[in-house]
Design a protein around this motif. Sequence first.
Motif, PDB file in Angstrom:
ATOM      1  N   UNK A   1      40.962  38.242  54.416  1.00 58.97           N
ATOM      2  CA  UNK A   1      42.075  37.307  54.286  1.00 58.97           C
ATOM      3  C   UNK A   1      42.956  37.791  55.838  1.00 58.97           C
ATOM      4  N   UNK A   2      43.034  38.924  55.951  1.00 64.02           N
ATOM      5  CA  UNK A   2      43.701  39.324  57.232  1.00 64.02           C
ATOM      6  C   UNK A   2      43.111  38.829  58.399  1.00 64.02           C
ATOM      7  N   UNK A   3      42.010  38.825  58.463  1.00 67.66           N
ATOM      8  CA  UNK A   3      41.357  38.323  59.625  1.00 67.66           C
ATOM      9  C   UNK A   3      41.291  36.780  59.842  1.00 67.66           C
ATOM     10  N   UNK A   4      41.403  35.991  58.566  1.00 65.38           N
ATOM     11  CA  UNK A   4      41.594  34.568  58.886  1.00 65.38           C
ATOM     12  C   UNK A   4      43.028  34.329  59.263  1.00 65.38           C
ATOM     13  N   UNK A   5      43.780  35.148  58.709  1.00 65.56           N
ATOM     14  CA  UNK A   5      45.252  35.013  58.908  1.00 65.56           C
ATOM     15  C   UNK A   5      45.415  35.170  60.689  1.00 65.56           C
ATOM     16  N   UNK A   6      44.898  36.396  61.068  1.00 62.69           N
ATOM     17  CA  UNK A   6      44.922  36.489  62.500  1.00 62.69           C
ATOM     18  C   UNK A   6      44.264  35.636  63.306  1.00 62.69           C
ATOM     19  N   UNK A   7      43.003  34.968  62.875  1.00 60.43           N
ATOM     20  CA  UNK A   7      42.546  33.952  63.569  1.00 60.43           C
ATOM     21  C   UNK A   7      43.145  32.774  63.872  1.00 60.43           C
ATOM     22  N   UNK A   8      44.198  32.343  62.491  1.00 61.67           N
ATOM     23  CA  UNK A   8      44.750  31.108  62.673  1.00 61.67           C
ATOM     24  C   UNK A   8      46.024  31.005  63.529  1.00 61.67           C
ATOM     25  N   UNK A   9      46.698  32.394  63.324  1.00 59.54           N
ATOM     26  CA  UNK A   9      47.980  32.733  64.029  1.00 59.54           C
ATOM     27  C   UNK A   9      47.986  33.174  65.621  1.00 59.54           C
ATOM     28  N   UNK A  10      46.692  33.801  65.846  1.00 62.37           N
ATOM     29  CA  UNK A  10      46.614  34.407  67.307  1.00 62.37           C
ATOM     30  C   UNK A  10      47.844  35.519  67.525  1.00 62.37           C
ATOM     31  N   UNK A  11      48.369  36.077  66.505  1.00 59.59           N
ATOM     32  CA  UNK A  11      49.287  37.090  66.551  1.00 59.59           C
ATOM     33  C   UNK A  11      49.296  38.351  65.872  1.00 59.59           C
ATOM     34  N   UNK A  12      49.043  39.329  66.321  1.00 59.57           N
ATOM     35  CA  UNK A  12      48.751  40.736  65.504  1.00 59.57           C
ATOM     36  C   UNK A  12      50.065  40.850  64.825  1.00 59.57           C
ATOM     37  N   UNK A  13      51.201  40.563  65.690  1.00 55.23           N
ATOM     38  CA  UNK A  13      52.582  40.739  64.757  1.00 55.23           C
ATOM     39  C   UNK A  13      52.920  39.944  63.569  1.00 55.23           C
TER      40      UNK A  13
END
Length: 451
Positions: free
Chosen positions: A275-287
């Motif tokens: 879930x977190x990886x998909x979020x990161x992939x779509x937002x391009x932002x660790x923050x």
Amino acid sequence: MSQSSHKYSLTARIFIGMVAGIIIGALLQFIFDDSGDLRFSIFSVEVSTYGILVEGIFSTLGQIFISSLKMLVVPLVFVSLICGTSSLSEPSKLGRLGAKSIGLYILTTAIAVTLAIMGGLLVSPGEGLNLQSETTYVAKEAPSLSQVIVDMFPSNPINSMAEGNMLQIIVFAVLLGVAMAMTGDAGKRLAAFFEDVNTVIMRLVTIIMNLAPYGVFVLMAKLFATIGLETIGGLLWYFFLVLAVLVIHALVTYPVLLKVFSGMNPLILLQKMRDAALFAFSTSSSSATLPVTMETARNKLGIGKSVSSFTLPLGATINMDGTAIMQGVATVFIAQVYGVDLSLGDYVMVVLTATLASVGTAGVPGVGLIMLAMVLQQVNLPVEGIALIIGVDRLLDMTRTAVNITGDCTVATIIAKSEGDLDEAVFNDPDAGHQQEDVDFEHFDKNKESA
């Protein structure tokens, strides 16, 4: 109705949203040309459908989704760090957490850039390629290390929160949490208040997560409607090499480190990071992904509050393994394009510079390109070479952000295990955290009406 909305897991719904967005975006790019006009005369539409969809609906909803995630970052980091540090029974634990976190983050970054350079030398993505670009990249001046250290300490913490300066927020929250732990009853009353605030914020994170499939859909649709395949056509070797090293680092380096230093099962961690990886992939932002990362770490991986509250915000700020991989491959690529032979000493300098820069330039806007400019200058390569790779950097940035947050959780798990702050029953439970994923809005509305 409620049962149908929960038929698929959150991961499945996000993935469906992402695939649907990619398909819709690709179709829009196929139907419309670069100016937004229809490619085929059999269609006759007076209204700019492309503009309404891509620059209107998709762009607006995508920005709202990103803003909703970023809205949570400052209060989440501030409150979580206060709760974590104020609950520390021994002040020495804070020093250990800091030393272990920074040490492991530096280690993973050094491994990342070393793998990237080795891959670049093995594949030689830039050999025989004479790319010329009319665009130029003007590097911003990176601050000195001493200035970075000075800038970590806020003169106005309220202003730091308004500007989202994460290092300053972290320092202030840690100091305030330590002061609360040393204040007695007054500190305990204040800590109880922040615990309640933290509970409410985590519930808000859950609500935002339920909107993620729709946010991911509009972000992917806009991206693939505006980026052309010709952009990456001349850079395929570079593009796929960076992608391959990112995958190797995520699926080999992190699992090996986790197994060696903690003995935990890496496959469980990778599975729970979806879930977190998909979020990161779509937002391009660790923050922007930080709220989801912290929810995953606590509820699915069983990482304790004191470790997750400190290690994850720090990782989102200074851990840049994905960026380090891009720097390593890009350095070799640009050197080969310009016909410059780098010595072994130059490559060692690239490893050292990229590793230290991942910490030293943490609070600087545009940190990835600034760090690459620093690396290129260190080995006397033309900074203008950055312009060659900017076109494909957006897609790679999505992947390396997913790698970065996976590294954050890997390091947090290792540290939590060493500090006795890891709930192994939660870590090994495949269903842990799933009950927090979904908010039953239908049931919520009925309760509200009955009240």
